[in-house]
Design an enzyme around this catalytic site. Structure first.
Site, PDB file in Angstrom:
ATOM      1  N   CYS A  80      -8.012   1.817 -46.337  1.00  0.00           N
ATOM      2  CA  CYS A  80      -8.137   2.962 -45.437  1.00  0.00           C
ATOM      3  C   CYS A  80      -7.986   4.222 -46.290  1.00  0.00           C
ATOM      4  O   CYS A  80      -6.865   4.679 -46.531  1.00  0.00           O
ATOM      5  CB  CYS A  80      -7.068   2.880 -44.354  1.00  0.00           C
ATOM      6  SG  CYS A  80      -7.265   4.062 -43.020  1.00  0.00           S
ATOM      7  N   CYS A 119     -17.080   8.159 -38.741  1.00  0.00           N
ATOM      8  CA  CYS A 119     -15.755   8.710 -39.031  1.00  0.00           C
ATOM      9  C   CYS A 119     -15.767  10.236 -39.071  1.00  0.00           C
ATOM     10  O   CYS A 119     -16.717  10.853 -39.571  1.00  0.00           O
ATOM     11  CB  CYS A 119     -15.264   8.180 -40.370  1.00  0.00           C
ATOM     12  SG  CYS A 119     -13.565   8.655 -40.769  1.00  0.00           S
TER      13      CYS A 119
END
Length: 422
Positions: A159, A353
């Site tokens: 991440c 995102c």
């Protein structure tokens, strides 16, 4: 009648419970099991860590909102899943039987894999609101006596977006306080290059993010293996393309935030056929476990093979848009099984995102997430910062009301100038 249990009440578990409740038959019931009484919006944690948000801004009690929808809630936490018994052992010693289980726990944070890593060591974290609140308290004292900062993600992390976000958010806050000139910053990452993001890059993510780091005078070390962290130093081994030692770094810090690698939670780790060696839940194209076919899984806790070909371990992220797609597919598939039909829905594992940089930001779309792709789009601008704020408000409202609006997708589509993702 069927009892469907959702294990976890985060960004995957809460939407899963709401969507599943809409798909059940009369007499079926949905229960959510969590180890916490509260939900918090994880993407806002970087803001909490510099005190732009408080815990109360991004967290709320789970029970009243689930029960209002007719969903049972247990906050004892799961100790162990016993799939051969269709049973969950709780931390308080009680057990819960299920007909269908949906694992949506999120990850276990593997701070123990690097000496000195994590809130119990010498670095802060933005993975949980408790960690972010602690970082926010330290941030204020740091700003009174500023010094060098190290920020990034260790080997095995999956991440990377939040690490970039936090670097730029700290930079923005320091500039607002007019003390940026007193704070050398270094970005340390296991990625083979800036902007890899665990996805092999998206569009010109390499060029745009390198440019942004240069503009803000943030140095970086890629292919970085963090070997040890002390109270004021981070020991980093930089490797070359073959994984061999290229340079040893000792990076000073007065404030450090490093994202850890993720693992599966203890409740499922080590169960043969259910979890992989890292403890992530194994699923097929329908989000269903191949061995225990009444177990499904969504979110960060599922097993996705890494891209490979990187000198250091670099995991693949699971973005919010992808998780919502998993949730919808799972709800439809369990509904199909409840009505006597085989599961047919498949999640669209696409990466979408929004990453806030404090006063600007970047957005990307990767369809599919692993190249080669049909869409490979990366953009930046102040609109991303505003879109992230809008999405925070939308998602928290959605988790309280159980109502779904596709605002996240709409924001991206508007920027891309297209009607829908394909």
């Amino acid at each position: 009648m069927a009892h469907i249990v959702v294990l976890g009440a985060g960004i995957g578990g809460m939407p899963m419970a709401y969507e599943m409740q809409e798909k059940i038959r009369k007499g079926d019931r949905v229960t959510v099991i969590s180890n916490s009484e509260s939900f918090h919006f994880v993407p806002s944690n970087p803001w909490v860590a510099v005190n732009w948000r408080t815990r109360d801004d991004i967290a709320f009690p789970i029970r009243p909102y689930l029960e209002r929808k007719g969903i049972d809630f247990i906050s004892a936490g799961a100790k162990r899943v016993h799939p051969e018994k269709n049973q969950i052992e709780l931390m308080n010693g009680e057990t819960v039987d299920y007909d269908y289980l949906i694992i949506a726990t999120g990850p276990k944070l593997a701070f123990d894999e690097v000496e000195g890593l994590g809130p119990d060591g010498h670095t802060h974290s933005i993975c949980h609101v408790d960690h972010a609140v602690s970082a926010g308290k330290r941030w204020e004292s740091f700003c009174k006596q500023p010094g060098p900062i190290v920020v990034g993600a260790v080997q095995g992390a999956s991440c990377y977006g939040p690490a970039y976000e936090f670097a730029f958010i700290m930079d923005t806050d320091l500039r607002r306080r007019k003390i940026r000139d007193k704070v050398p910053m270094t970005f340390v990452t296991a990625e083979p290059y800036i902007g890899h993001l665990g996805l092999g890059g998206v569009g010109d993510s390499k060029g745009l993010l390198e440019s942004a780091l240069r503009e803000r005078s943030i140095n970086w070390i890629c292919n970085a293996k963090v070997t040890k962290i002390e109270a004021d130093k981070m020991y980093v081994t930089e490797v070359d393309e073959k994984g061999e030692v290229k340079k040893e770094h000792v990076v000073p810090h007065n404030f450090a935030m490093m994202l850890p690698a993720f693992k599966g939670v203890d409740a499922v780790a080590g169960i043969e056929g259910l979890a992989n060696p890292r403890g992530f839940t194994i699923v097929d194209e329908h989000q269903r476990n191949p061995k225990y076919k009444n177990i499904y899984s969504v979110g960060v806790c599922i097993a996705i093979p890494p891209m490979g070909g990187t000198p250091l371990p670099v995991g693949v992220p699971k973005t919010g848009y992808m998780i919502e797609s998993m949730v919808t597919a799972t709800a439809h598939n369990i509904h199909s099984e409840l009505t006597g039909n085989p599961p047919t829905d498949k999640a669209t594992w696409n990466a979408v995102c929004l990453a806030d940089f404090g006063d600007t930001g970047v957005a990307f779309v990767a369809l599919p997430q692993i190249p080669p792709r049909n869409v490979d789009w990366f953009s930046s601008g102040k609109w991303v910062h505003l879109a992230k704020i809008a999405f925070e408000k939308y998602f928290i409202r959605k988790m309280k009301t159980g109502k779904s609006e596709p605002i996240y997708e709409k924001l991206i589509l508007k920027a891309m100038g297209i009607d829908k993702l394909k």
